[in-house]
Design a protein around this motif. Structure first.
Motif, PDB file in Angstrom:
ATOM      1  N   LYS A  10      -0.352 -16.326 -15.338  1.00 31.30           N
ATOM      2  CA  LYS A  10      -1.614 -16.590 -14.646  1.00 31.30           C
ATOM      3  C   LYS A  10      -1.476 -16.514 -13.125  1.00 31.30           C
ATOM      4  CE  LYS A  10      -3.582 -19.417 -18.345  1.00 31.30           C
ATOM      5  NZ  LYS A  10      -4.399 -18.318 -18.862  1.00 31.30           N
ATOM      6  N   ALA A  11      -0.277 -16.764 -12.615  1.00 28.98           N
ATOM      7  CA  ALA A  11      -0.070 -16.701 -11.158  1.00 28.98           C
ATOM      8  C   ALA A  11      -0.312 -15.304 -10.614  1.00 28.98           C
ATOM      9  CB  ALA A  11       1.347 -17.153 -10.817  1.00 28.98           C
ATOM     10  N   GLY A  12      -0.328 -14.292 -11.478  1.00 31.08           N
ATOM     11  CA  GLY A  12      -0.542 -12.909 -11.036  1.00 31.08           C
ATOM     12  C   GLY A  12      -1.884 -12.714 -10.350  1.00 31.08           C
ATOM     13  N   VAL A  13      -2.899 -13.472 -10.746  1.00 29.17           N
ATOM     14  CA  VAL A  13      -4.227 -13.299 -10.151  1.00 29.17           C
ATOM     15  C   VAL A  13      -4.203 -13.677  -8.663  1.00 29.17           C
ATOM     16  CG1 VAL A  13      -5.106 -15.618 -10.717  1.00 29.17           C
ATOM     17  CG2 VAL A  13      -6.695 -13.693 -10.502  1.00 29.17           C
ATOM     18  N   LYS A  14      -3.399 -14.663  -8.293  1.00 20.59           N
ATOM     19  CA  LYS A  14      -3.304 -15.051  -6.882  1.00 20.59           C
ATOM     20  C   LYS A  14      -2.629 -13.957  -6.072  1.00 20.59           C
ATOM     21  CE  LYS A  14      -3.125 -20.035  -7.795  1.00 20.59           C
ATOM     22  NZ  LYS A  14      -2.300 -21.270  -7.667  1.00 20.59           N
ATOM     23  N   ARG A  15      -1.582 -13.354  -6.645  1.00 17.47           N
ATOM     24  CA  ARG A  15      -0.870 -12.291  -5.931  1.00 17.47           C
ATOM     25  C   ARG A  15      -1.759 -11.075  -5.705  1.00 17.47           C
ATOM     26  NH1 ARG A  15       4.612 -11.995  -5.485  1.00 17.47           N
ATOM     27  NH2 ARG A  15       4.613  -9.750  -5.881  1.00 17.47           N
ATOM     28  N   ILE A  16      -2.439 -10.608  -6.762  1.00 19.24           N
ATOM     29  CA  ILE A  16      -3.258  -9.405  -6.625  1.00 19.24           C
ATOM     30  C   ILE A  16      -4.441  -9.661  -5.688  1.00 19.24           C
ATOM     31  CG2 ILE A  16      -4.695  -9.856  -8.674  1.00 19.24           C
ATOM     32  CD1 ILE A  16      -3.458  -6.382  -7.625  1.00 19.24           C
ATOM     33  N   ARG A  17      -5.011 -10.877  -5.755  1.00 15.68           N
ATOM     34  CA  ARG A  17      -6.147 -11.196  -4.885  1.00 15.68           C
ATOM     35  C   ARG A  17      -5.716 -11.200  -3.415  1.00 15.68           C
ATOM     36  NH1 ARG A  17     -10.877 -13.399  -5.911  1.00 15.68           N
ATOM     37  NH2 ARG A  17     -10.300 -14.086  -8.002  1.00 15.68           N
ATOM     38  N   ALA A  18      -4.587 -11.841  -3.147  1.00 11.57           N
ATOM     39  CA  ALA A  18      -4.104 -11.922  -1.761  1.00 11.57           C
ATOM     40  C   ALA A  18      -3.727 -10.547  -1.225  1.00 11.57           C
ATOM     41  CB  ALA A  18      -2.905 -12.860  -1.694  1.00 11.57           C
ATOM     42  N   MET A  19      -3.035  -9.768  -2.031  1.00  8.57           N
ATOM     43  CA  MET A  19      -2.555  -8.466  -1.549  1.00  8.57           C
ATOM     44  C   MET A  19      -3.685  -7.450  -1.425  1.00  8.57           C
ATOM     45  SD  MET A  19       1.121  -8.200  -3.471  1.00  8.57           S
ATOM     46  CE  MET A  19       2.432  -9.363  -3.060  1.00  8.57           C
ATOM     47  N   THR A  20      -4.735  -7.597  -2.217  1.00  8.53           N
ATOM     48  CA  THR A  20      -5.875  -6.687  -2.108  1.00  8.53           C
ATOM     49  C   THR A  20      -6.743  -7.053  -0.901  1.00  8.53           C
ATOM     50  OG1 THR A  20      -5.892  -6.424  -4.508  1.00  8.53           O
ATOM     51  CG2 THR A  20      -7.852  -5.701  -3.339  1.00  8.53           C
ATOM     52  N   SER A  21      -6.996  -8.340  -0.731  1.00  5.16           N
ATOM     53  CA  SER A  21      -7.867  -8.758   0.376  1.00  5.16           C
ATOM     54  C   SER A  21      -7.205  -8.554   1.732  1.00  5.16           C
ATOM     55  CB  SER A  21      -8.271 -10.224   0.208  1.00  5.16           C
ATOM     56  OG  SER A  21      -7.128 -11.058   0.190  1.00  5.16           O
ATOM     57  N   ASP A  22      -5.850  -8.599   1.745  1.00  5.84           N
ATOM     58  CA  ASP A  22      -5.137  -8.419   3.022  1.00  5.84           C
ATOM     59  C   ASP A  22      -4.797  -6.966   3.317  1.00  5.84           C
ATOM     60  OD1 ASP A  22      -5.241 -11.110   3.290  1.00  5.84           O
ATOM     61  OD2 ASP A  22      -3.157 -11.502   2.718  1.00  5.84           O
ATOM     62  N   ARG A  23      -5.203  -6.056   2.439  1.00  4.22           N
ATOM     63  CA  ARG A  23      -4.841  -4.641   2.638  1.00  4.22           C
ATOM     64  C   ARG A  23      -5.538  -4.095   3.879  1.00  4.22           C
ATOM     65  NH1 ARG A  23      -2.849  -0.824  -1.350  1.00  4.22           N
ATOM     66  NH2 ARG A  23      -2.943   1.261  -0.481  1.00  4.22           N
ATOM     67  N   SER A  24      -4.772  -3.441   4.755  1.00  2.00           N
ATOM     68  CA  SER A  24      -5.340  -2.987   6.030  1.00  2.00           C
ATOM     69  C   SER A  24      -5.954  -1.596   5.950  1.00  2.00           C
ATOM     70  CB  SER A  24      -4.255  -3.002   7.115  1.00  2.00           C
ATOM     71  OG  SER A  24      -3.200  -2.127   6.738  1.00  2.00           O
ATOM     72  N   ASP A  25      -5.473  -0.778   5.003  1.00  2.00           N
ATOM     73  CA  ASP A  25      -6.035   0.577   4.919  1.00  2.00           C
ATOM     74  C   ASP A  25      -5.915   1.099   3.495  1.00  2.00           C
ATOM     75  OD1 ASP A  25      -3.495   2.403   4.623  1.00  2.00           O
ATOM     76  OD2 ASP A  25      -3.020   0.978   6.216  1.00  2.00           O
ATOM     77  N   TRP A  26      -6.767   2.058   3.173  1.00  2.00           N
ATOM     78  CA  TRP A  26      -6.756   2.664   1.833  1.00  2.00           C
ATOM     79  C   TRP A  26      -6.566   4.165   1.961  1.00  2.00           C
ATOM     80  CZ3 TRP A  26     -11.529   0.064  -1.029  1.00  2.00           C
ATOM     81  CH2 TRP A  26     -11.273  -1.310  -1.152  1.00  2.00           C
ATOM     82  N   CYS A  27      -5.560   4.568   2.708  1.00  2.00           N
ATOM     83  CA  CYS A  27      -5.331   5.998   2.941  1.00  2.00           C
ATOM     84  C   CYS A  27      -4.674   6.637   1.717  1.00  2.00           C
ATOM     85  CB  CYS A  27      -4.433   6.170   4.162  1.00  2.00           C
ATOM     86  SG  CYS A  27      -4.175   7.895   4.598  1.00  2.00           S
ATOM     87  N   ILE A  28      -5.261   7.749   1.231  1.00  2.00           N
ATOM     88  CA  ILE A  28      -4.732   8.364   0.021  1.00  2.00           C
ATOM     89  C   ILE A  28      -3.745   9.493   0.305  1.00  2.00           C
ATOM     90  CG2 ILE A  28      -6.844   7.810  -1.244  1.00  2.00           C
ATOM     91  CD1 ILE A  28      -7.464  10.862  -1.161  1.00  2.00           C
ATOM     92  N   SER A  29      -3.548   9.833   1.600  1.00  2.00           N
ATOM     93  CA  SER A  29      -2.681  10.981   1.885  1.00  2.00           C
ATOM     94  C   SER A  29      -1.420  10.580   2.627  1.00  2.00           C
ATOM     95  CB  SER A  29      -3.449  12.010   2.729  1.00  2.00           C
ATOM     96  OG  SER A  29      -3.768  11.444   3.991  1.00  2.00           O
ATOM     97  N   ARG A  30      -0.433  11.463   2.506  1.00  2.00           N
ATOM     98  CA  ARG A  30       0.795  11.301   3.277  1.00  2.00           C
ATOM     99  C   ARG A  30       1.125  12.637   3.924  1.00  2.00           C
ATOM    100  NH1 ARG A  30       5.041   7.303   0.075  1.00  2.00           N
ATOM    101  NH2 ARG A  30       3.790   5.426   0.326  1.00  2.00           N
ATOM    102  N   GLN A  31       1.591  12.579   5.154  1.00  2.00           N
ATOM    103  CA  GLN A  31       1.907  13.803   5.863  1.00  2.00           C
ATOM    104  C   GLN A  31       3.381  14.153   5.648  1.00  2.00           C
ATOM    105  OE1 GLN A  31      -0.126  11.283   7.446  1.00  2.00           O
ATOM    106  NE2 GLN A  31      -1.662  12.553   6.439  1.00  2.00           N
TER     107      GLN A  31
END
Length: 509
Positions: A10-31
């Motif tokens: 059940k602790a997984g929900v806290k990890r995914i919530r924190a890491m998703t809300s703190d994500r700074s960018d959603w870039c799909i490409s790499r150079q």
């Protein structure tokens, strides 16, 4: 979407919530120059991106046929659909590649949604605890963006495998454990024996995967001993069913001796527990429950008590047939429980089941399900007299075994059948219980068989201070004396009737 998913643990929900809300960018490409290409064209004069459904479908067709290297190997003209080929001179291929997490994060579309035998959202996503920032999250982002929902119903995360001392495995430390070596053995089979796949699988089921787990030679050796103990139990049961036919020897559940109905109740409780823990992916609890039942309820209790019924009684006697029927029910219920964890052992036992006929399923994995629910009819109510009696008698038996072992060390007795058990108590409830089991109509439910002794004597007298207590019944003390009479050559019990039967002077009644 996160709240619609079951997270294990059940602790997984806290990890995914924190890491998703703190994500700074959603870039799909790499150079970078290698990877899965992003199929976008650019106009040379304006640097404007050119990407349409038509261009994508054309490139998808080429990649499906030639692999993703087609983007790098083919000229722009061939990568463009017919309608845009006239503009090829003013277009150049994009060199960006797909971020690996978004690449794998689109597998719900490329795999789950694309295959008829799979369903979207997926039932389960399974990976290490580092993937709340990686695959779990990129899968969530892309699925919510496209379809407005999570791509999975349940997400299970596990820790990592460390060596016996808790150190990470590395080539430099030389502490890498090779699964193949556990299964097949090392070059030195004496030092690194072959344990087989089942032992490795049993280890996997035994650990709490929600955190990091340890593995090494000593741990695998201990697991192997547990495996052999379970295999030994199945061999004993199978060996005592060689002449049993369910059709010919059926005894209704209500007519079974109390000890048989009691062990079937224990088995039904185990099945309920195991089924619930399988459904919630708590495999270590499945392991613990089966291990406890095998050692405590079967080896140390039921199978210990019934050996005389199986070995001594007449082949077609009620005492023996009722026991065989109980053993068959135990086997039919236990094998489906262990099959997901120990497939080879379960299949081995199934193939050696006596009485298998033409038309029966070829494998335990092809047999009809339902064994774990069918056995619920054997459960006794919480207030059932048989359940209450047998629980109390097991407590008494535990104390009798303790004093018998002391008597054996003091040379009072050799084998347990040389003993007479004397039980002293001033409790009317306990004496009443024990009196009901001094003799039986079925030749099974008797104290002397339960205690594996020749005689039992009850004394209505105050037990000594510090005596053993049976919850709900009162105190008692037990002591061991030498059994009276002569030893029967057939059953090895001591009694006064040996020598009184003409022509059969060496056996009892």
């Amino acid at each position: 979407a996160i709240d619609s998913v079951e997270w294990i643990p059940k602790a997984g929900v806290k990890r995914i919530r924190a890491m998703t809300s703190d994500r700074s960018d959603w870039c799909i490409s790499r150079q970078r120059k290698w990877g899965v290409p992003i199929p976008v064209f650019y106009r040379k004069d304006t640097n404007e991106a050119v990407v349409t459904e038509e261009t994508l479908e054309h490139v998808i067709g080429l990649v499906r046929e030639r692999g993703s290297d087609a983007w790098f190997e083919l000229p722009v003209e061939e990568l463009l659909p017919e309608s845009l080929r006239a503009e090829a001179a003013n277009l150049t291929k994009g060199e960006d590649t797909m971020d690996v997490w978004f690449d794998s994060g689109s597998s719900w579309a490329g795999v789950v949604s694309a295959r008829e035998e799979l369903s979207y959202p997926a039932d389960l996503y399974l990976e290490g605890s580092d993937q709340h920032r990686g695959w779990f999250q990129s899968s969530l982002l892309t699925s919510v963006a496209v379809n407005g929902c999570a791509p999975y119903k349940t997400v299970l995360t596990h820790g990592f495998v460390l060596d016996e001392k808790g150190a990470k495995m590395s080539k430099s430390l030389g502490n890498i454990i090779d699964p193949k070596e556990i299964i097949e053995g090392g070059s030195n089979q004496k030092k690194d024996p072959a344990y087989g796949a089942d032992t490795l699988r049993l280890w996997v089921s035994s650990v709490d995967y929600s955190s990091d787990v340890l593995i090494g030679p000593n741990i695998i050796k201990q697991t192997s001993e547990i495996y052999r103990k379970l295999r030994g139990t199945l061999r004993f049961v199978l060996g005592n069913l060689h002449d049993f036919s369910e059709a010919e020897a059926a005894v209704s559940h209500g007519d079974l001796p109390a000890i048989d109905r009691y062990v079937l109740h224990q088995l039904a409780s185990l099945a309920e527990e195991v089924d619930a823990n399988f459904r919630s992916y708590q495999f270590s609890k499945v392991f613990q429950s089966i291990q406890r039942f095998n050692v405590v309820d079967l080896s140390q209790f039921y199978l210990d008590v019934v050996k005389d019924r199986l070995y001594i009684r007449g082949a077609d006697s009620f005492e023996r047939r009722s026991c065989q029927q109980t053993l068959r029910l135990i086997l039919d219920t236990l094998l489906p429980m262990i099959a997901p964890i120990l497939p080879h052992l379960a299949e081995d036992a199934y193939q050696n089941l006596p009485g298998r006929q033409e038309g029966d399923p070829e494998s335990i994995f092809l047999a009809a399900g339902g064994a774990l629910t069918a056995c619920q009819a054997w459960k006794l109510d919480a207030g059932d007299e048989t359940l209450r009696d047998l629980e109390a008698l097991r407590t008494v038996r535990g104390e009798v075994n303790r004093v018998a072992e002391a008597a054996r060390k003091d040379k009072v007795i050799g084998s347990s059948l040389e003993s007479k058990v004397v039980i002293r108590s001033s409790s009317p409830e306990l004496l009443g219980l024990l009196s009901r089991y001094t003799a039986s109509d079925n030749g099974v439910d008797e104290l002397r068989y339960l205690f594996i002794c020749s005689q039992v004597e009850l004394q209505d007298a105050e037990a000594a201070e510090g005596a053993c207590e049976v919850e709900g019944f009162g105190n008692f003390e037990a002591r061991i004396e030498r059994a009276e009479g002569k030893r029967c050559a057939r059953c090895w019990n001591y009694c006064d009737t040996v020598g009184s039967f003409a022509g059969h002077e060496d056996v009892c009644e």
